[in-house]
Design a protein around this motif. Structure first.
Motif, PDB file in Angstrom:
ATOM      1  N   GLY A 166      36.035  38.628   5.988  1.00 39.07           N
ATOM      2  CA  GLY A 166      36.150  38.432   7.574  1.00 39.07           C
ATOM      3  C   GLY A 166      37.686  37.973   8.060  1.00 39.07           C
ATOM      4  N   VAL A 167      38.275  37.242   7.351  1.00 42.49           N
ATOM      5  CA  VAL A 167      39.781  36.918   7.590  1.00 42.49           C
ATOM      6  C   VAL A 167      40.472  38.257   7.760  1.00 42.49           C
ATOM      7  CG1 VAL A 167      41.748  35.640   7.144  1.00 42.49           C
ATOM      8  CG2 VAL A 167      39.440  34.393   6.675  1.00 42.49           C
ATOM      9  N   ALA A 168      40.394  38.969   6.671  1.00 41.43           N
ATOM     10  CA  ALA A 168      40.973  40.400   6.737  1.00 41.43           C
ATOM     11  C   ALA A 168      40.915  41.100   8.155  1.00 41.43           C
ATOM     12  CB  ALA A 168      41.175  41.096   5.348  1.00 41.43           C
ATOM     13  N   SER A 169      39.733  41.096   8.389  1.00 41.25           N
ATOM     14  CA  SER A 169      39.035  42.030   9.628  1.00 41.25           C
ATOM     15  C   SER A 169      39.546  41.436  10.879  1.00 41.25           C
ATOM     16  CB  SER A 169      37.384  42.083   9.548  1.00 41.25           C
ATOM     17  OG  SER A 169      37.150  42.901   8.524  1.00 41.25           O
ATOM     18  N   VAL A 170      39.704  40.280  11.012  1.00 39.12           N
ATOM     19  CA  VAL A 170      40.131  39.510  12.220  1.00 39.12           C
ATOM     20  C   VAL A 170      41.583  40.009  12.200  1.00 39.12           C
ATOM     21  CG1 VAL A 170      40.698  37.539  13.294  1.00 39.12           C
ATOM     22  CG2 VAL A 170      38.592  37.584  12.289  1.00 39.12           C
ATOM     23  N   LEU A 171      42.419  40.016  11.389  1.00 43.95           N
ATOM     24  CA  LEU A 171      43.622  40.035  11.090  1.00 43.95           C
ATOM     25  C   LEU A 171      43.889  41.596  11.681  1.00 43.95           C
ATOM     26  CD1 LEU A 171      46.709  39.421  10.415  1.00 43.95           C
ATOM     27  CD2 LEU A 171      46.124  40.089   7.927  1.00 43.95           C
ATOM     28  N   VAL A 172      43.221  42.347  11.226  1.00 47.56           N
ATOM     29  CA  VAL A 172      43.284  43.872  11.669  1.00 47.56           C
ATOM     30  C   VAL A 172      43.154  43.987  12.995  1.00 47.56           C
ATOM     31  CG1 VAL A 172      42.356  46.345  11.475  1.00 47.56           C
ATOM     32  CG2 VAL A 172      42.564  44.913   9.379  1.00 47.56           C
ATOM     33  N   ILE A 173      42.186  43.195  13.750  1.00 42.52           N
ATOM     34  CA  ILE A 173      41.934  43.419  15.050  1.00 42.52           C
ATOM     35  C   ILE A 173      43.103  42.995  15.837  1.00 42.52           C
ATOM     36  CG2 ILE A 173      40.466  42.619  17.074  1.00 42.52           C
ATOM     37  CD1 ILE A 173      38.085  42.576  15.163  1.00 42.52           C
ATOM     38  N   VAL A 174      43.809  41.715  15.350  1.00 42.02           N
ATOM     39  CA  VAL A 174      44.728  41.357  15.948  1.00 42.02           C
ATOM     40  C   VAL A 174      46.073  42.146  15.927  1.00 42.02           C
ATOM     41  CG1 VAL A 174      46.674  39.402  15.803  1.00 42.02           C
ATOM     42  CG2 VAL A 174      44.039  38.992  15.705  1.00 42.02           C
ATOM     43  N   LEU A 175      46.257  42.804  14.799  1.00 44.60           N
ATOM     44  CA  LEU A 175      47.123  43.650  14.575  1.00 44.60           C
ATOM     45  C   LEU A 175      47.313  44.950  15.635  1.00 44.60           C
ATOM     46  CD1 LEU A 175      47.601  43.841  10.634  1.00 44.60           C
ATOM     47  CD2 LEU A 175      49.513  43.483  12.310  1.00 44.60           C
ATOM     48  N   VAL A 176      46.217  45.477  15.463  1.00 40.76           N
ATOM     49  CA  VAL A 176      45.816  46.756  16.380  1.00 40.76           C
ATOM     50  C   VAL A 176      46.231  46.299  17.918  1.00 40.76           C
ATOM     51  CG1 VAL A 176      44.082  48.131  17.351  1.00 40.76           C
ATOM     52  CG2 VAL A 176      44.181  47.876  14.905  1.00 40.76           C
ATOM     53  N   ALA A 177      45.597  44.965  18.191  1.00 39.60           N
ATOM     54  CA  ALA A 177      45.845  44.886  19.800  1.00 39.60           C
ATOM     55  C   ALA A 177      47.270  44.438  20.009  1.00 39.60           C
ATOM     56  CB  ALA A 177      45.304  43.416  20.002  1.00 39.60           C
ATOM     57  N   ILE A 178      48.099  43.754  19.147  1.00 38.46           N
ATOM     58  CA  ILE A 178      49.583  43.639  19.221  1.00 38.46           C
ATOM     59  C   ILE A 178      50.448  44.812  19.036  1.00 38.46           C
ATOM     60  CG2 ILE A 178      51.515  42.283  18.811  1.00 38.46           C
ATOM     61  CD1 ILE A 178      49.780  39.935  17.659  1.00 38.46           C
ATOM     62  N   PHE A 179      50.108  45.708  18.076  1.00 43.62           N
ATOM     63  CA  PHE A 179      50.674  46.865  17.957  1.00 43.62           C
ATOM     64  C   PHE A 179      50.565  47.690  19.309  1.00 43.62           C
ATOM     65  CE2 PHE A 179      50.509  47.257  13.219  1.00 43.62           C
ATOM     66  CZ  PHE A 179      51.870  47.146  13.070  1.00 43.62           C
ATOM     67  N   PHE A 180      49.324  47.476  20.003  1.00 41.41           N
ATOM     68  CA  PHE A 180      49.308  48.406  21.500  1.00 41.41           C
ATOM     69  C   PHE A 180      50.092  47.887  22.403  1.00 41.41           C
ATOM     70  CE2 PHE A 180      47.804  49.929  25.320  1.00 41.41           C
ATOM     71  CZ  PHE A 180      47.781  51.222  25.296  1.00 41.41           C
ATOM     72  N   VAL A 181      49.929  46.402  22.526  1.00 42.61           N
ATOM     73  CA  VAL A 181      50.671  45.813  23.395  1.00 42.61           C
ATOM     74  C   VAL A 181      52.059  45.961  23.537  1.00 42.61           C
ATOM     75  CG1 VAL A 181      50.910  43.607  24.644  1.00 42.61           C
ATOM     76  CG2 VAL A 181      48.675  44.347  24.097  1.00 42.61           C
ATOM     77  N   SER A 182      52.749  45.818  22.219  1.00 41.49           N
ATOM     78  CA  SER A 182      54.041  45.914  22.257  1.00 41.49           C
ATOM     79  C   SER A 182      54.805  47.090  22.280  1.00 41.49           C
ATOM     80  CB  SER A 182      54.811  45.204  20.742  1.00 41.49           C
ATOM     81  OG  SER A 182      53.839  45.964  19.951  1.00 41.49           O
TER      82      SER A 182
END
Length: 553
Positions: free
Chosen positions: A419-435
């Motif tokens: 669960g923690v790793a999945s949340v980390l993936v979602i955060v990574l994808v979002a920030i990767f795109f924003v940046s």
């Protein structure tokens, strides 16, 4: 980390000053905006019609010009390598005595940032696993030891040397023109040696900049679509019911965030996000490496390198002629899609790597731009793809149970702290795109405003919002298989800019032949020839005396 440097303000001696007006170019902006809005209206009110037209156009492009994508991609690799090993490799991207703007460690760190993105998150598990369970047509048996080798070799072919050579060509042309020649950061400005200064700033140059905007728009929209698919998949794994409406909502939220970041002017905040994302990506990779099949992954790294070089010639020459319709369909979903996607991102990524490479030599630039991200991709795919393949071989059917966008979450579910790793993936994808997408919006603004490095907020907002809208349309055009819609439209949009890139190579080669350093070396060589083989009275003169008496010395 330092702020990304701006181009030199003063041209080299003898070069005209590069103008950087901030007003909108009505032709470039007007044409690009009108066509993009027309596409958007068509997609909203005639989704089925657009899907049918896109499929027909794609079939024609793949059937008639698929070979061109395959050929030019390898051509860019050869061109970049030739520049690095030739006499032009010593030319600095700046003045002769200019030192690099960034220390090597900082430069490599930023290159690492550019090499990471939504693509690695989306395809890190999916691509190696897909090639393992369903290898390219006519190659090896599925899920065999040979399939493992083919899967890793094919994945590295798509993510290492070839894509970064494509980026390097455009980045080098922009960096050389801006830092060495004092030109603006327009793609069209790099065509001055080929078209002439007047034509490069005229209708032909404006057409080139319009094509660059289209490439960036569709490339960014495809990435936004992939990000939305993967975030939606993560929500599904958490028990949410995710349909097209939710995907469009995700796109809307991401669009608002990256548009806000693009117009905020808070460069340090964006750099902080990028650096944070790099740390989080390393943490995620380290977690999978430690809890996954560590020894298997370590063994896979050297094996993957060897498999890549062993199969390189076959992969680089694979076209429909080698396998008929099955190979043609496979290429459109993998190799040709990738080459088109990389080409569509070159205006953005090329400008980024150009602006952090001031003072580097061409040889250093090519070596760093191709070598560092390729090493990152190698490690990433060995960790994530290798772990997924190991699970598949030991009885966990990731490929059969999960869709392309959910396979990463399916793999993480096999380990503790899923669960923690999945949340980390979602955060990574979002920030990767924003940046990344905020910078793409600024690049489209720069192209719309005649090379201004600080485009107006209104123009940046316009292109940012349009990127989100186009991404939504691309997903809807794909219907039940949204990924297909993203891939098809990306290939079609990138085709014209592939032609522009070929011309860019020719223009850069011509520009380098007249570089001041090269011309000085040629004059010295001529003088030495006169000293060695000229009349006796000439031979008595020193090289320095002869150089001083020659025209233009």
């Amino acid at each position: 980390m330092k702020t990304v440097p701006e181009p030199i303000e003063q041209p080299l001696p003898g070069e005209p000053r590069a103008e950087r007006p901030s007003r909108i170019d009505p032709v470039v902006f007007g044409v690009a905006a009108a066509v993009a809005l027309g596409f958007l209206v068509w997609g909203v009110f005639g989704t089925e019609s657009l899907a049918s037209a896109a499929k027909a156009a794609l079939d024609w492009v793949i059937g008639h010009l698929g070979w061109a994508f395959v050929l030019v991609a390898s051509g860019f690799v050869l061109f970049a390598v030739w520049l690095a090993v030739s006499r032009y490799g010593r030319i600095p991207l700046g003045r002769d005595d200019e030192r690099p703007e960034f220390r090597t460690v900082s430069w490599i760190a930023m290159m690492f940032s550019a090499g990471m993105g939504i693509g690695l998150m989306f395809y890190g598990v999916n691509e190696p696993l897909s090639h393992f369970v369903k290898p390219p047509p006519g190659t090896v048996a599925a899920e065999s030891d040979a399939a493992l080798q083919t899967a890793m070799a094919t994945t590295l072919f798509h993510w290492t040397v070839h894509p970064w050579a494509i980026y390097a060509v455009v980045g080098l042309a922009i960096a050389y023109g801006s830092f060495r020649r004092g030109r603006s950061q327009l793609i069209s400005a790099a065509f001055a040696p080929l078209l002439g200064e007047r034509r490069a700033g005229g209708p032909a140059g404006r057409a080139i900049d319009v094509l660059a905007i289209f490439a960036t728009l569709f490339g960014s929209a495809a990435s936004l679509g992939l990000g939305a698919l993967q975030i939606g998949s993560g929500l599904t794994s958490a028990g949410w019911d995710v349909g097209n409406a939710v995907l469009v909502g995700i796109i809307a939220v991401l669009t608002v965030v990256f548009v806000a970041s693009a117009v905020s002017g808070v460069a340090k905040g964006i750099q902080w996000l990028s650096n944070t994302n790099m740390v989080l990506a390393v943490v995620l990779a380290a977690f999978v490496f430690v809890v996954g099949p560590t020894v298997f992954v370590l063994n896979l790294v050297p094996a993957a390198i060897g498999d890549y070089f062993r199969d390189l010639a076959d992969m680089a020459g694979r076209t429909a002629a080698s396998g008929g319709d099955a190979t043609e369909a496979w290429l459109s979903g993998w190799t040709i899609f990738y080459w088109a996607w990389w080409i569509s991102w070159t205006p953005f990524v090329g400008m980024f790597i150009a602006r952090i490479s001031r003072g580097r030599t061409i040889r250093q630039f090519v070596t760093g731009v191709i070598g560092v991200p390729s090493a990152v991709s190698l490690i990433w795919f060995c960790v994530f793809g290798g772990t997924a393949i190991h699970l598949q071989r030991t009885g966990t059917d990731l490929a059969g149970q999960s869709s392309a966008e959910s396979q990463l979450f399916g793999m993480l579910d096999q380990f503790p702290l899923a669960g923690v790793a999945s949340v980390l993936v979602i955060v990574l994808v979002a920030i990767f795109f924003v940046s990344g997408a905020d910078a793409a919006s600024v690049v489209m603004g720069t192209l719309s405003q005649r090379g201004s490095i600080t485009p107006s907020k209104g123009v940046v907002v316009f292109w940012g919002v349009l990127t989100g809208a186009v991404a939504a349309v691309m997903l809807l055009v794909g219907g039940s298989n949204a990924l297909t819609g993203l891939q098809n439209l990306t290939i079609i949009a990138a085709l014209p800019f592939a032609v522009v890139m070929v011309g860019l190579c020719v223009s850069l080669a011509r520009d380098l032949r007249s570089d001041p350093m090269i011309r000085r070396e040629e004059r010295v060589a001529e003088v030495m020839e006169e000293v060695c083989f000229g009349p006796e009275e000439t031979a008595l003169l020193t090289v320095e005396q002869i150089v001083r008496t020659r025209p233009g010395a």
